[in-house]
Write a protein that holds these residues in place. Sequence first.
Motif, PDB file in Angstrom:
ATOM      1  N   LEU A   5       0.883  -1.270   0.009  1.00  0.00           N
ATOM      2  CA  LEU A   5       0.066   0.044  -0.068  1.00  0.00           C
ATOM      3  C   LEU A   5       0.924   1.182   0.034  1.00  0.00           C
ATOM      4  O   LEU A   5       1.818   1.369   0.677  1.00  0.00           O
ATOM      5  CB  LEU A   5      -0.728   0.137   1.258  1.00  0.00           C
ATOM      6  CG  LEU A   5      -1.927  -1.044   1.519  1.00  0.00           C
ATOM      7  CD1 LEU A   5      -2.495  -1.240   2.688  1.00  0.00           C
ATOM      8  CD2 LEU A   5      -2.512  -1.398   0.117  1.00  0.00           C
ATOM      9  N   ASN A   8      -1.026   7.279   2.062  1.00  0.00           N
ATOM     10  CA  ASN A   8      -2.579   7.931   2.081  1.00  0.00           C
ATOM     11  C   ASN A   8      -2.636   8.436   0.570  1.00  0.00           C
ATOM     12  O   ASN A   8      -2.418   9.449   0.293  1.00  0.00           O
ATOM     13  CB  ASN A   8      -2.431   8.869   3.223  1.00  0.00           C
ATOM     14  CG  ASN A   8      -2.284   8.284   4.339  1.00  0.00           C
ATOM     15  OD1 ASN A   8      -2.633   7.209   4.686  1.00  0.00           O
ATOM     16  ND2 ASN A   8      -1.758   9.313   5.256  1.00  0.00           N
ATOM     17  N   LYS A  11      -8.247  11.004  -2.115  1.00  0.00           N
ATOM     18  CA  LYS A  11      -9.345  10.728  -2.568  1.00  0.00           C
ATOM     19  C   LYS A  11      -9.970  11.155  -3.812  1.00  0.00           C
ATOM     20  O   LYS A  11      -9.677  12.107  -3.902  1.00  0.00           O
ATOM     21  CB  LYS A  11     -10.348  10.689  -1.445  1.00  0.00           C
ATOM     22  CG  LYS A  11      -9.877  10.323  -0.140  1.00  0.00           C
ATOM     23  CD  LYS A  11     -10.347   8.684   0.142  1.00  0.00           C
ATOM     24  CE  LYS A  11      -9.880   8.314   1.433  1.00  0.00           C
ATOM     25  NZ  LYS A  11     -10.918   8.458   2.417  1.00  0.00           N
ATOM     26  N   LYS A  15     -14.644  15.097  -0.402  1.00  0.00           N
ATOM     27  CA  LYS A  15     -13.528  15.220   0.782  1.00  0.00           C
ATOM     28  C   LYS A  15     -14.184  15.504   2.015  1.00  0.00           C
ATOM     29  O   LYS A  15     -15.085  16.394   1.950  1.00  0.00           O
ATOM     30  CB  LYS A  15     -12.425  16.047   0.298  1.00  0.00           C
ATOM     31  CG  LYS A  15     -11.676  15.430  -0.793  1.00  0.00           C
ATOM     32  CD  LYS A  15     -10.599  16.177  -1.246  1.00  0.00           C
ATOM     33  CE  LYS A  15      -9.717  15.662  -2.512  1.00  0.00           C
ATOM     34  NZ  LYS A  15      -8.526  16.398  -2.961  1.00  0.00           N
ATOM     35  N   GLN A  74      -3.535   1.904  -4.852  1.00  0.00           N
ATOM     36  CA  GLN A  74      -4.052   2.022  -3.675  1.00  0.00           C
ATOM     37  C   GLN A  74      -5.353   2.879  -3.807  1.00  0.00           C
ATOM     38  O   GLN A  74      -6.454   2.746  -2.962  1.00  0.00           O
ATOM     39  CB  GLN A  74      -3.173   2.542  -2.735  1.00  0.00           C
ATOM     40  CG  GLN A  74      -3.783   2.895  -1.314  1.00  0.00           C
ATOM     41  CD  GLN A  74      -4.464   1.757  -0.526  1.00  0.00           C
ATOM     42  OE1 GLN A  74      -4.303   0.595  -0.901  1.00  0.00           O
ATOM     43  NE2 GLN A  74      -5.228   2.158   0.448  1.00  0.00           N
ATOM     44  N   LYS A  75      -5.051   3.943  -4.655  1.00  0.00           N
ATOM     45  CA  LYS A  75      -6.463   4.874  -4.650  1.00  0.00           C
ATOM     46  C   LYS A  75      -7.656   4.180  -5.264  1.00  0.00           C
ATOM     47  O   LYS A  75      -8.782   4.574  -4.718  1.00  0.00           O
ATOM     48  CB  LYS A  75      -5.829   5.671  -6.037  1.00  0.00           C
ATOM     49  CG  LYS A  75      -6.900   6.856  -6.150  1.00  0.00           C
ATOM     50  CD  LYS A  75      -6.493   7.662  -7.369  1.00  0.00           C
ATOM     51  CE  LYS A  75      -5.305   8.651  -6.889  1.00  0.00           C
ATOM     52  NZ  LYS A  75      -5.041   9.596  -8.073  1.00  0.00           N
ATOM     53  N   THR A  78      -8.835   2.702  -1.974  1.00  0.00           N
ATOM     54  CA  THR A  78      -9.614   3.861  -1.105  1.00  0.00           C
ATOM     55  C   THR A  78     -10.905   4.502  -1.833  1.00  0.00           C
ATOM     56  O   THR A  78     -11.836   4.625  -0.844  1.00  0.00           O
ATOM     57  CB  THR A  78      -8.477   4.882  -0.953  1.00  0.00           C
ATOM     58  OG1 THR A  78      -7.099   4.382  -0.853  1.00  0.00           O
ATOM     59  CG2 THR A  78      -8.780   6.183  -0.140  1.00  0.00           C
ATOM     60  N   GLU A  79     -11.069   4.614  -3.014  1.00  0.00           N
ATOM     61  CA  GLU A  79     -12.248   5.144  -3.567  1.00  0.00           C
ATOM     62  C   GLU A  79     -13.293   4.250  -3.503  1.00  0.00           C
ATOM     63  O   GLU A  79     -14.490   4.646  -2.978  1.00  0.00           O
ATOM     64  CB  GLU A  79     -11.876   5.547  -5.013  1.00  0.00           C
ATOM     65  CG  GLU A  79     -13.014   6.122  -5.725  1.00  0.00           C
ATOM     66  CD  GLU A  79     -13.587   7.395  -5.133  1.00  0.00           C
ATOM     67  OE1 GLU A  79     -14.776   7.669  -5.374  1.00  0.00           O
ATOM     68  OE2 GLU A  79     -13.035   8.059  -4.149  1.00  0.00           O
ATOM     69  N   ALA A  81     -13.796   1.715  -1.249  1.00  0.00           N
ATOM     70  CA  ALA A  81     -14.246   1.806  -0.012  1.00  0.00           C
ATOM     71  C   ALA A  81     -15.203   2.694   0.551  1.00  0.00           C
ATOM     72  O   ALA A  81     -15.904   2.439   1.482  1.00  0.00           O
ATOM     73  CB  ALA A  81     -12.965   1.491   1.016  1.00  0.00           C
ATOM     74  N   GLU A  82     -14.718   4.061   0.128  1.00  0.00           N
ATOM     75  CA  GLU A  82     -15.301   5.166   0.553  1.00  0.00           C
ATOM     76  C   GLU A  82     -16.629   5.099   0.044  1.00  0.00           C
ATOM     77  O   GLU A  82     -17.746   5.598   0.762  1.00  0.00           O
ATOM     78  CB  GLU A  82     -14.839   6.420  -0.071  1.00  0.00           C
ATOM     79  CG  GLU A  82     -15.435   7.740   0.251  1.00  0.00           C
ATOM     80  CD  GLU A  82     -14.672   8.846  -0.044  1.00  0.00           C
ATOM     81  OE1 GLU A  82     -14.851   9.683  -0.911  1.00  0.00           O
ATOM     82  OE2 GLU A  82     -13.496   9.085   0.582  1.00  0.00           O
ATOM     83  N   ASP A  87     -14.633  -0.136   5.681  1.00  0.00           N
ATOM     84  CA  ASP A  87     -13.329  -0.050   6.151  1.00  0.00           C
ATOM     85  C   ASP A  87     -12.464  -0.677   5.153  1.00  0.00           C
ATOM     86  O   ASP A  87     -12.480  -1.201   4.033  1.00  0.00           O
ATOM     87  CB  ASP A  87     -13.126  -1.145   7.346  1.00  0.00           C
ATOM     88  CG  ASP A  87     -13.965  -0.640   8.432  1.00  0.00           C
ATOM     89  OD1 ASP A  87     -14.216   0.536   8.584  1.00  0.00           O
ATOM     90  OD2 ASP A  87     -14.241  -1.307   9.546  1.00  0.00           O
ATOM     91  N   ILE A  88     -11.209   0.106   4.991  1.00  0.00           N
ATOM     92  CA  ILE A  88      -9.941  -0.238   3.979  1.00  0.00           C
ATOM     93  C   ILE A  88      -9.663  -1.736   4.144  1.00  0.00           C
ATOM     94  O   ILE A  88      -9.566  -2.319   3.343  1.00  0.00           O
ATOM     95  CB  ILE A  88      -8.745   0.711   4.218  1.00  0.00           C
ATOM     96  CG1 ILE A  88      -9.205   1.946   3.721  1.00  0.00           C
ATOM     97  CG2 ILE A  88      -7.670   0.129   3.517  1.00  0.00           C
ATOM     98  CD1 ILE A  88      -9.658   2.368   2.469  1.00  0.00           C
TER      99      ILE A  88
END
Length: 254
Positions: A5, A8, A11, A15, A74-75, A78-79, A81-82, A87-88
């Motif tokens: 990963l 961070n 996103k 936001k 990883q993006k 993250t996206e 999951a959001e 959760d990630i």
Amino acid sequence: MEDTLHGNAQKLGAKGKSVETRVLPETALAADPMPSGIPPQGSVVVTVSRQFGSGGSDIAHLVAKAAGLNYVDQKIITEVAERLGVDIEYAVQQDEQTSGLSGNILEALRSSNPFNVHYMYPAAKAQSQTQELAYFHLTQRVILELATQGNAIIVGRGSQFLLHNNPRTLHIHIFAPMEYRIDYVMKQYQIKRANAKEMIEQRDDEQARYLRRYYGVDGQQPNFYHLLINTGLFSFESATNFICQALPIVQAIV
């Protein structure tokens, strides 16, 4: 580092938004029509399929830096999951692997109630499969959105199939002999040879099952790629140069 990963990730969605509940899979599947995935003229998209331990992610990073492309790995997790409100850790479990009974048991053991046997019931299994499908469709949507914006290098997740035959899109496969991969993984993760070999075999199996389940192929067919690069023979720098030299040719395709 290969298949790790990367910090961070930025996103893509709204936001500062707190997501407290999971979006129902039915809602996710009933979203607007998928984007085309075709980058604008004058831009380019690169997909990188890689064997675990071949250095594919490292090469993708080098290409992104050299060509000024948006590195996407990883993006995506993250996206998605959001958007699903999960959760990630859950998103990582679904990423490039097929959920099965063992995964459900593991998830139950990690939950606050380790004796949650509802994972065994057919209804619960069907719900889990629906959620898995929702995750997959959102993964596809995020990839297509990023590709439609152009100037991106997208690592894994079947992007070579999803964006196959799209103009201004270059498909790369990075591979290496098993001994090279074992040495690479041993150095990266500071583990013994037997553990490295076991990790590689597990990752290969997970990736192949993911691709077969969702795309009907295991990703080893050469006709899906423009460049196949053996890092057991070529250095990361050479591989980066090969890809960068191909970008103007692909970019010119109407």
